[in-house]
Motif scaffolding. Sequence first.
Motif, PDB file in Angstrom:
ATOM      1  N   ASP A  70      -0.617  10.413   1.874  1.00 40.26           N
ATOM      2  CA  ASP A  70       0.481   9.479   2.063  1.00 40.26           C
ATOM      3  C   ASP A  70      -0.048   8.099   2.451  1.00 40.26           C
ATOM      4  O   ASP A  70       0.469   7.070   1.998  1.00 40.26           O
ATOM      5  CB  ASP A  70       1.430  10.011   3.138  1.00 40.26           C
ATOM      6  CG  ASP A  70       2.654   9.145   3.313  1.00 40.26           C
ATOM      7  OD1 ASP A  70       3.363   8.926   2.322  1.00 40.26           O
ATOM      8  OD2 ASP A  70       2.911   8.688   4.444  1.00 40.26           O
ATOM      9  N   TYR A  71      -1.078   8.060   3.289  1.00 40.39           N
ATOM     10  CA  TYR A  71      -1.677   6.793   3.696  1.00 40.39           C
ATOM     11  C   TYR A  71      -2.239   6.055   2.479  1.00 40.39           C
ATOM     12  O   TYR A  71      -2.059   4.839   2.335  1.00 40.39           O
ATOM     13  CB  TYR A  71      -2.784   7.041   4.709  1.00 40.39           C
ATOM     14  CG  TYR A  71      -3.464   5.782   5.207  1.00 40.39           C
ATOM     15  CD1 TYR A  71      -2.900   5.021   6.222  1.00 40.39           C
ATOM     16  CD2 TYR A  71      -4.673   5.361   4.648  1.00 40.39           C
ATOM     17  CE1 TYR A  71      -3.515   3.862   6.673  1.00 40.39           C
ATOM     18  CE2 TYR A  71      -5.303   4.209   5.093  1.00 40.39           C
ATOM     19  CZ  TYR A  71      -4.713   3.462   6.108  1.00 40.39           C
ATOM     20  OH  TYR A  71      -5.339   2.307   6.545  1.00 40.39           O
ATOM     21  N   ALA A  72      -2.913   6.783   1.592  1.00 45.80           N
ATOM     22  CA  ALA A  72      -3.472   6.164   0.382  1.00 45.80           C
ATOM     23  C   ALA A  72      -2.357   5.601  -0.502  1.00 45.80           C
ATOM     24  O   ALA A  72      -2.497   4.520  -1.087  1.00 45.80           O
ATOM     25  CB  ALA A  72      -4.303   7.190  -0.395  1.00 45.80           C
ATOM     26  N   ILE A 270       8.769  -0.545   3.851  1.00 41.28           N
ATOM     27  CA  ILE A 270       8.721   0.311   2.666  1.00 41.28           C
ATOM     28  C   ILE A 270       9.883  -0.033   1.741  1.00 41.28           C
ATOM     29  O   ILE A 270      11.016  -0.201   2.187  1.00 41.28           O
ATOM     30  CB  ILE A 270       8.775   1.794   3.073  1.00 41.28           C
ATOM     31  CG1 ILE A 270       7.466   2.192   3.749  1.00 41.28           C
ATOM     32  CG2 ILE A 270       9.057   2.695   1.876  1.00 41.28           C
ATOM     33  CD1 ILE A 270       7.462   3.592   4.311  1.00 41.28           C
ATOM     34  N   GLU A 271       9.597  -0.151   0.461  1.00 41.24           N
ATOM     35  CA  GLU A 271      10.633  -0.373  -0.537  1.00 41.24           C
ATOM     36  C   GLU A 271      10.609   0.777  -1.527  1.00 41.24           C
ATOM     37  O   GLU A 271       9.550   1.237  -1.948  1.00 41.24           O
ATOM     38  CB  GLU A 271      10.446  -1.713  -1.249  1.00 41.24           C
ATOM     39  CG  GLU A 271      10.646  -2.901  -0.318  1.00 41.24           C
ATOM     40  CD  GLU A 271      10.854  -4.202  -1.069  1.00 41.24           C
ATOM     41  OE1 GLU A 271      11.283  -4.152  -2.233  1.00 41.24           O
ATOM     42  OE2 GLU A 271      10.583  -5.263  -0.484  1.00 41.24           O
ATOM     43  N   CYS A 272      11.780   1.211  -1.899  1.00 38.46           N
ATOM     44  CA  CYS A 272      11.896   2.372  -2.776  1.00 38.46           C
ATOM     45  C   CYS A 272      12.477   2.014  -4.142  1.00 38.46           C
ATOM     46  O   CYS A 272      12.011   2.505  -5.171  1.00 38.46           O
ATOM     47  CB  CYS A 272      12.780   3.433  -2.117  1.00 38.46           C
ATOM     48  SG  CYS A 272      12.124   4.038  -0.534  1.00 38.46           S
ATOM     49  N   CYS A 273      13.479   1.173  -4.162  1.00 35.21           N
ATOM     50  CA  CYS A 273      14.244   0.963  -5.393  1.00 35.21           C
ATOM     51  C   CYS A 273      13.477   0.203  -6.465  1.00 35.21           C
ATOM     52  O   CYS A 273      13.878   0.214  -7.633  1.00 35.21           O
ATOM     53  CB  CYS A 273      15.558   0.247  -5.078  1.00 35.21           C
ATOM     54  SG  CYS A 273      16.733   1.280  -4.162  1.00 35.21           S
ATOM     55  N   GLN A 282       8.368  10.995  -4.985  1.00 36.11           N
ATOM     56  CA  GLN A 282       7.075  11.368  -4.431  1.00 36.11           C
ATOM     57  C   GLN A 282       6.824  10.748  -3.060  1.00 36.11           C
ATOM     58  O   GLN A 282       5.865  11.100  -2.389  1.00 36.11           O
ATOM     59  CB  GLN A 282       5.944  10.945  -5.393  1.00 36.11           C
ATOM     60  CG  GLN A 282       6.001  11.606  -6.758  1.00 36.11           C
ATOM     61  CD  GLN A 282       5.977  13.120  -6.678  1.00 36.11           C
ATOM     62  OE1 GLN A 282       5.139  13.692  -5.970  1.00 36.11           O
ATOM     63  NE2 GLN A 282       6.898  13.766  -7.366  1.00 36.11           N
ATOM     64  N   ARG A 283       7.696   9.823  -2.677  1.00 36.80           N
ATOM     65  CA  ARG A 283       7.539   9.173  -1.375  1.00 36.80           C
ATOM     66  C   ARG A 283       8.471   9.835  -0.374  1.00 36.80           C
ATOM     67  O   ARG A 283       9.701   9.709  -0.470  1.00 36.80           O
ATOM     68  CB  ARG A 283       7.862   7.674  -1.450  1.00 36.80           C
ATOM     69  CG  ARG A 283       6.945   6.867  -2.318  1.00 36.80           C
ATOM     70  CD  ARG A 283       7.014   5.388  -1.960  1.00 36.80           C
ATOM     71  NE  ARG A 283       6.259   5.083  -0.744  1.00 36.80           N
ATOM     72  CZ  ARG A 283       6.066   3.849  -0.265  1.00 36.80           C
ATOM     73  NH1 ARG A 283       6.595   2.804  -0.901  1.00 36.80           N
ATOM     74  NH2 ARG A 283       5.378   3.660   0.830  1.00 36.80           N
TER      75      ARG A 283
END
Length: 731
Positions: A70-72, A270-273, A282-283
Motif C-alpha cells: 500500500d505504501y508503494a 488521497i484522490e480516488c475519482c 484496489q485502493r
Amino acid sequence: MMSINICLLMVAIACVIASVAANSPHEREVELELAERILDILEDEKRMGFDAANLVATGKRSGEMVLEKDYALKQQYYYQGIDKIAGSDATAAIAYTDYTPTHAEEIDNHTTVALVALEYILDQLGVPLDDLLKKNRYSAILSEWRAQFEEYESKTTCTTAEQDAEYRSIDGSCNNLNHFDWGKALTARVRMIPEAFSDRHGLYAPRKAANGDDLPSARYVSNVMARYLPDLANTPLDNVRTVALTGWGQFIDHDLTETPLSAGYAGAAIECCTLPENERRQRPQCVDIEIPANDTAFLPNRTCMECVRSAGILEDFGEPGRRAQINELSAFLDASNVYGSETERAEEIWDHQTGRLIEKLPGYPPEDAEEGACVKNFDLIPYYCPKAGDRRASDIAHLTVFHILFLRVHNDLVTRLSIMNCGWSPEKLYQEARKIVGAILQHVTYNEWLPLLIGEDQMDKHFKDNYKYDETIQASILDAFASAALRMGHSLVTAHMGRMNEKFEIIDILLNREAFLDPYLSFLSIEEVMRWVVSAPGQESDRFVNQDFLDFLFANMGIPLDLVSINIQRGREHGLGGYAAYHEECGLGKIRDWGDLTDHLAPTVDALKLAYPDGSVEDIDLFIGALSEKHTEDAHLGRTFACIFERQFTRLRDGDRFWFENADFPNRSGRKRGMFTSDQVESIKKVKLSGLVCRHYNLETIQENAFKVPDPNDRMPCKDLPGIDLTPWEE
C-alpha cells in the motif's frame, strides 16, 4: 501426547454411540450431549495444534507485506500527481480540515497490519472472532497476540502530580484515575451496538444490504430523501430556533470530535475519482460514491464523488478486535475548540507572558499560515485565516463568530482576574480563564442549547438530578453520535449567511456556496454577522437539506460535493448498523418490515421505499432513518436521535471528573475538593450566552435566550443581562 488423547476420545465416542440405542431416552440425551462435548474437545485439540507464536507472527508479517504494498502504491500516486499536498481545491480543503496528524497516520498503519493479521488467524483457525476471544480456549494465541502487538499500544501513564492536577490536561488524558486514556485525544470512538462490517469475518469492510448486495448509492439516497423539491434553495424555516443553535452545535461538535482521514504519501490528500474504477477498487482507502446516471445537478458524465476512508484504529491493540475510528480530539466538553487538543497547537495560540490568547488584530485570533487553512476569494478587504484551538474555525461564518467570541471572553477574563489577583502568574491566569471558559461551555450547552434539541421532557428525565461524577462511565464519543446523530445539524443550516444592522434589518446575504471555508464575512463586520446569527431563524429540523450542501459543497474551491451523501457513506464505512438496529437498541421497538416505521409520516415511508427500492427495511441508513423521524413534543429530534443524544451527553457529564459542578473532586492523593467553590458555581450558572454576546460584540439589545427566535418585544437592554461575576475568584 495429543495423538494419544485423540485416540482415547475417539474410543470414548465409539462407546457412547454403541450404547445410545440400548439406554433409556433420558440416558440417551445425556450421552448425546457427552458426545457433542467430546467433539468440541477434539476440535479444540485440533486448533491447539497450531503454534501460537508462529500463527500470530505469520499473520503479522502478512499485514506488514500488505502495508508495504500500500505504501508503494501511495508513493506511486503521489509522484504521478494523483494525490496532492493540501492546496486550494475541495479535496485538499477537506484534507486540511480533516487533518491526519502523524500519530493518527501511524495508528492507521498499525490497524492495517493488525486487521490483516487477524483475518489470517481466523482463516487458519476456522472460527469467528467472538470465539477467538474466549480466553479459556485460545489463551495461548491471545497471549501471543498481546506480546507481538503491544508495541502498537500507546497507553498513557500519569504521574501522581498529573493525577492531582487542578487543571485538565490539553489532550484529555488522566481525567479518569482508573483509565487514563478514557476520553483522550487520538483514541478510539466507542460503539453503541456491534459493528456491521460486511467482510467474511465482520472486521472492516463497509456495511452492505441485509441480503449481501451493495446498498443503493449514497448520492441516490440523498437525492430521494434530502432534496426539498418545492424550493431547492431553501427548506422550511424554524419559527422557534435561531441560526445560533446551529452555530453552537457546530462549535461544540468541534470541541468533541474530529475524524482524521487516511492519508497518502507524505501526508498528501488521497484522490480516488481521478483513477479508473478498477484502480479505485484496489485502493482500500477509496470509498468513493457512485453518482447516478440521471443525476442532473452535477456535471455531465461525472460518475464519481470523492470520499476517502477514515483512519482506522483498534479499541485495544493488545486484543484482537474490529476496526474502529479515531477521535482526534479530547472527548470532553472542555473548550478544546478554543484551546486545542494537542500540546503543540495549544502552546502556539496563547501568550506565555500575559496568559492571554494571542490576537493578530484587536479581538481577532492569530493567523493560521498553513497551506490550505482557509480560502480567500474576496479582495474587498484584507483578511486572513484565523487560528484557533480547532483547525476548522473558518468552515462557515456562524461558527467563526463563536471562535472569536470565546477568544474575547478568555482575554477579558484574564484582564479582570489579573486586576483582582495581581500576584497570579501568566500560567495561572491562562489556566483559570481556560477553566472558567470550559465551565461556561458546559453550562450553556446543557441549560440553553440541549433542551431545544431533545425537549424539556427528556431533560427532566435524564438530566434533572444533581450531577454526581461516576468513575465507571467512559466519557468517550459514540460513533453513532459523531457519524450520524450530531450531523442532524446539517438539516438546520441556512442557504446563506447574513448581516444585520442595529435595527435588526438584513443588510447583506452571502450564499454559502460562495464562502465555504472563507472567513471574509467575519472580518467584514463580525458584529453584524453575530447580530444576524442570534436573530435570524434557522432551518427546520427535518429530512431536507439546502441545495448548497447537496450540490455545491466546497464549490468555491473546485469540484462540488454532497454533504448528505458523505454522511451516509461515512456511516457505512464506519460499520454503523442500520436505523432499525438503533431504534431497537433504544427500546423503541423492533422494525422488521415497512409497516413498523411508526415514527415516520406516510409520505416519508413512501420516500424511504423509493430510496431503498430493492432492499429490506433493515437497509435504511441510521442518518437517513433517524433524521426523517417525526419529532417528539417540544423537541427538534425524533426518538432515535434523541436517545443517542441522551446517551452521549450523559457520558460527557457524568464521566467527566473535571465537570464544573463536581463538588467532590477526587485525586490520587485522596484529597477532595470542588472543581469550583459553591459561590463560583453559582456565578457560572447565572451566565447567559446572550449576555456574553452583548458584552463582546457591542450589541445594545438582545433576547434572553440567544437560541430562540425573538419577537420585537422579546429584546431587552444588554445591561439587564448579567455577565460573569468574578468576585468569588478574588484572593
